[in-house]
Design an enzyme around this catalytic site. Structure first.
Site, PDB file in Angstrom:
ATOM      1  N   ASP A 255       0.865  -1.169   0.000  1.00  0.00           N
ATOM      2  CA  ASP A 255       0.000   0.000   0.000  1.00  0.00           C
ATOM      3  C   ASP A 255       0.906   1.224   0.000  1.00  0.00           C
ATOM      4  OD1 ASP A 255      -2.253   1.604   0.033  1.00  0.00           O
ATOM      5  OD2 ASP A 255      -3.214   0.529   1.662  1.00  0.00           O
ATOM      6  N   GLU A 607     -17.100  10.641   4.339  1.00  0.00           N
ATOM      7  CA  GLU A 607     -16.577   9.299   4.600  1.00  0.00           C
ATOM      8  C   GLU A 607     -15.615   8.922   3.482  1.00  0.00           C
ATOM      9  OE1 GLU A 607     -19.572   6.246   4.567  1.00  0.00           O
ATOM     10  OE2 GLU A 607     -20.619   7.089   2.846  1.00  0.00           O
TER      11      GLU A 607
END
Length: 869
Positions: A255, A607
């Site tokens: 990542d 979000e």
């Protein structure tokens, strides 16, 4: 653990002859590289090695629900909406469309020498983490809370991305984030997950195992967090699980900037520097670095922390991937090169986006058959809510940019050409989140004299605002979306910068939100002081700051934007001016309307991934609770008090505790972030041109206090498989305008432990309308201990029925679906009593009595059966 991949068998298979050539070619290329060249190819920004005819390549690409961040593309519903379809065949269809567009875009980019970010063929999709807690901001990127559903859908999606050619990959798909990654966002760079064997094998790993074994996913992204004490990207235990136990033969990518977390202060702090971190990661199987740590591998080799031969293992995997994509192949060798550019956002693909949006919609409530509405009888409709006309809410995150997006407001306007469609925002989505609009021409001036409106614009044919501008002009406002068209014909369309300067002067004193939106980078100055800046092509969202402006006072304003090697250009100077009449406008149009549609919910501005959100109820991209923001509930109650027929449409990426709304609003629809055709799909459902059949891929709880803390990664008490309380709406729930009856179930009453079995069931559409049914099969295991699920989905299918049509359906249940995990981490099948429910939802007394669910008791006989690992 068993099931090791036998490379000698793979290589001896005649069907893998081309693979042998790829492996040998990779070895040959790697053998010719210097140490520095090898290391350079292990970072996501891989430079060209001209002497070996290896072109530049950027490994970073996204296609979560359409090709993302690379300009024009078909945008399907956000991943959580795709899961709500419960439709494997549709997942195959849309992933084929996405990979067609990805291939077409890549070849167009390459033909113009473009090989930068978002222009390659290696896609960091899908996100198959389990949405274990509704507070997680990135849960909307997943396929929900159930590992079986997630795995089945991911297999179809990955196969569609990677294609069916025996020699070449269409794209590389990347299953992420491995392992045990699902928030909170604020802790992801330092959190250590230590799941029980039961939770790991029942919840956190089975869908990853499935995509390796059944989809042949060619890439895995390791997560930021630690697993059992070591960062996932430096964890040999996870690498062994993937490669040795499951037979994974692709490459692992970190990542982004996860290796830096190994040594950054406040993160994992497990190594002292980039050299140690990079060596640790490569030794643990992380082949490719998204970040800037791996250049330190040159010194790591020289210092003896890792050998050059160990680098070769990773590098050969990466080169094989590029070879399998045909990136070094002669022209014409790869059939995917023939996909024409005009497939992108084509009419056929737009229709698929509409079909998908329709399938994703879940009808949560429909008292007294409020829906569908009769469009012939409606003369006035009030559409209320800031989500009714917001492009960002359509597109979600990790998105592309469609050419013809349809918001709910536009959908209603198109559906009702002869009716009066009134619109009002009504309230802020949440207190502290601005209602953005372009700063109007009425308050922008070229200088302090305030005589000429607009801003001075300087357009530079470089990305540094350097030298003399190529063009100067006065722009009335800054509200530009140029897509692939440059501002001037002789500009490089994807490489330029613009500076706007002038004076801002308002007529009303108050708090104003000043902000902007740009795809590459931007800076906003007020009175020569930097108010805000964003330099992140990876997460391009609006940014803003609240400032107090005084009426009549002049403020110097400067807005600078850079377009750097990206196809889609957005440059917008935004604000929110004080408004006192939002609610009054909404109540006024509602009183005059025949019907009110409330478009509420949340937003990708609230979000998402590691966000700087300054709004009550939200934190770092995650949610603090599951309630609708207070601004919305207060307005909804006032609208409901008018006594008008009212429909609530929710647009959001996660579960909402709409307890009051569920008791008081007669019709409620869950539309998620529905993609480019969302507005049309919503209108089609509300007015009966489409019969909804979507199902919830997550549990809607009544209160966030009904489940354990967000930071608790134990599954006990979370998701329908472990939750013992009474949900507001359960996993698998969804209504239809028709109804179905289940009967004549056929299956064995006694099953030998270790055997698969089949279930036959008759399903009949008895509701008088054509419609789809999502048939769901659940195993209930009363013998399971508290660490194993007592209920779990074991099969599903979405099937179309004509009115009054009856079908006999057959499902095969794999023995694996009957397994539990003991404290030693062994998968076993326990003999004893079980039950199976089949229906359009989970079993309940009411559904059983109505015939919409049928339950069959059965027994597993024999001794405890140990399943292979």
């Amino acid at each position: 653990m068993a099931c090791k991949n036998n490379n000698s068998e793979v290589n001896s298979n005649p069907q893998n002859k081309e693979q042998i050539n790829f492996n040998q070619k990779a070895k040959d290329l790697v053998a010719q590289m210097t140490l520095e060249e090898k290391v350079s190819q292990m970072s996501y920004e891989s430079p060209a090695i001209e002497r070996l005819n290896i072109p530049e390549y950027n490994w970073w690409n996204e296609c979560l629900h359409g090709v993302g961040r690379a300009g024009r593309a078909t945008v399907f519903p956000q991943a959580i909406g795709l899961a709500a379809m419960f439709d494997k065949n549709q997942m195959s269809k849309i992933s084929n469309i996405i990979s067609d567009e990805a291939r077409a875009k890549h070849h167009e980019f390459a033909s113009r020498g473009k090989r930068g970010i978002y222009q390659g063929l290696t896609y960091w999709t899908p996100n198959i983490n389990i949405f274990r807690d509704p507070r997680w901001g990135r849960g909307m990127e997943t396929y929900g809370e159930d590992p079986y559903l997630a795995g089945e859908l991911a297999v179809r999606f990955i196969k569609g991305l990677q294609g069916d050619d025996p020699n070449y990959l269409k794209l590389v798909a990347t299953a992420k984030h491995f392992a045990v990654h699902s928030g909170p966002e604020v802790d992801r760079h330092r959190f250590n997950a230590e799941p029980s064997p039961q939770d790991f094998l029942n919840t956190y790993s089975p869908h990853f195992e499935k995509v390796v074994k059944e989809a042949g996913v060619y890439s895995i992204m390791c997560a930021y967090n630690s697993y059992n004490g070591k960062p996932c990207c430096g964890n040999k235990e996870l690498d062994n699980l993937l490669r040795e136990d499951w037979g994974f033969n692709g490459y692992i990518v970190s990542d982004c900037w996860a290796i830096r977390d190994f040594y950054d202060e406040g993160a994992h702090e497990i190594t002292k520097d980039a050299k140690e971190a990079s060596a640790m990661a490569v030794k643990a199987g992380t082949d490719l670095n998204c970040g800037n740590s791996y250049p330190a591998l040159v010194e790591a080799v020289k210092d003896g922390l890792i050998t050059e031969e160990e680098l070769d293992v990773s590098l050969e995997r990466l080169v094989v991937a590029r070879l399998k994509l045909g990136l070094f192949a002669p022209e014409g060798a790869v059939k995917f090169e023939e996909i024409p550019y005009d497939v992108i956002d084509s009419e056929l693909h737009r229709l698929a986006a509409l079909e998908t949006a329709r399938k994703s919609i879940v009808l949560l409530k429909n008292d007294n058959n409020t829906l569908p509405l009769n469009k012939e009888k409606i003369k006035k409709i009030a559409v209320i809510g800031s989500n009714a006309d917001d492009l960002e809410v359509l597109l979600g995150n990790y998105n592309g940019y469609p050419s013809e997006p349809i918001t709910p407001l536009l959908g209603f306007q198109e559906k009702l050409p002869n009716a009066e469609v009134s619109y009002a925002v009504g309230c802020k989505l949440a207190e502290g989140l601005p209602i953005f609009e372009a700063i109007p021409n009425s308050v922008l001036f070229t200088d302090n004299s305030l005589t000429k409106k607009g801003l001075n614009a300087e357009y530079f044919d470089n990305i540094a605002l350097e030298g003399s501008p190529k063009y100067k002009q006065i722009d009335e406002t800054v509200d530009f979306v140029w897509r692939t068209t440059p501002p001037f014909e002789d500009f490089s369309y994807d490489s330029y910068s613009v500076r706007w300067t002038g004076t801002l002067s308002v007529e009303k004193t108050g708090n104003y939100a000043l902000g902007g939106e740009a795809f590459s980078s931007m800076k906003l100055f007020l009175d020569d002081k930097l108010l805000m800046e964003r330099n992140d092509v990876h997460h391009p969202k609006k940014i803003y700051e609240y400032v107090k402006l005084e009426a009549g006072k002049t403020y110097k304003i400067r807005f600078e934007c850079v377009q750097n090697n990206t196809e889609h250009s957005i440059m917008r100077l935004l604000w929110e001016a004080p408004k006192d009449n939002l609610e009054k406008e909404a109540l006024s149009i509602a009183k005059e309307a025949d019907v009110v549609v409330l478009c509420m919910g949340i937003s990708p501005l609230l979000e998402g991934e590691e966000m700087k959100v300054k709004v009550d109820g939200f934190s770092g991209g995650d949610r603090v609770n599951t309630k609708l923001p207070k601004t919305q509930t207060e307005l909804i109650k006032k609208i409901a008090a008018l006594g008008k027929p009212t429909v609530l449409v929710l647009l959001n990426g996660s579960a909402l505790s709409i307890n009051w709304e569920n008791k008081n609003i007669p019709a409620i629809i869950e539309a998620w972030y529905p993609g480019q055709a969302g507005g049309t799909a919503i209108a089609d459902v509300i007015f009966g041109d489409y019969n909804p059949a979507g199902r919830l891929p997550v549990t809607f709880y009544k209160d966030i206090n009904d489940i354990p803390a967000f930071s608790d990664y134990d599954m006990k008490g979370k998701t329908y498989r472990y939750f013992k309380g009474d949900p507001l709406f359960e996993f698998g729930y969804g209504l239809s305008y028709t109804s179905f009856k289940y009967s004549n179930i056929k299956m064995q009453s006694t099953i030998e432990a270790g055997d698969d079995f089949t279930v036959e069931i008759d399903v009949e559409n008895i509701g008088g309308l054509k419609g789809e049914e999502v048939v769901q099969l659940y195993i209930n295991n009363s013998n399971a201990d508290e660490y194993n699920p007592h209920k779990t989905l074991v099969a599903f299918d979405r099937i179309l029925f004509e009115s009054d049509e009856k079908k006999t359906l057959k499902f095969k249940i794999d023995k694996e679906q009957l397994g539990t995990v003991n404290s030693d981490g062994e998968k076993v099948i326990q003999p004893g009593s079980y039950s199976l429910s089949v229906g359009g939802a989970q079993a309940s007394e009411d559904r059983i009595s109505r015939g919409s669910v049928i339950v069959k008791e059965f027994t597993i006989s024999g001794d405890i059966f140990q399943l292979p690992m």
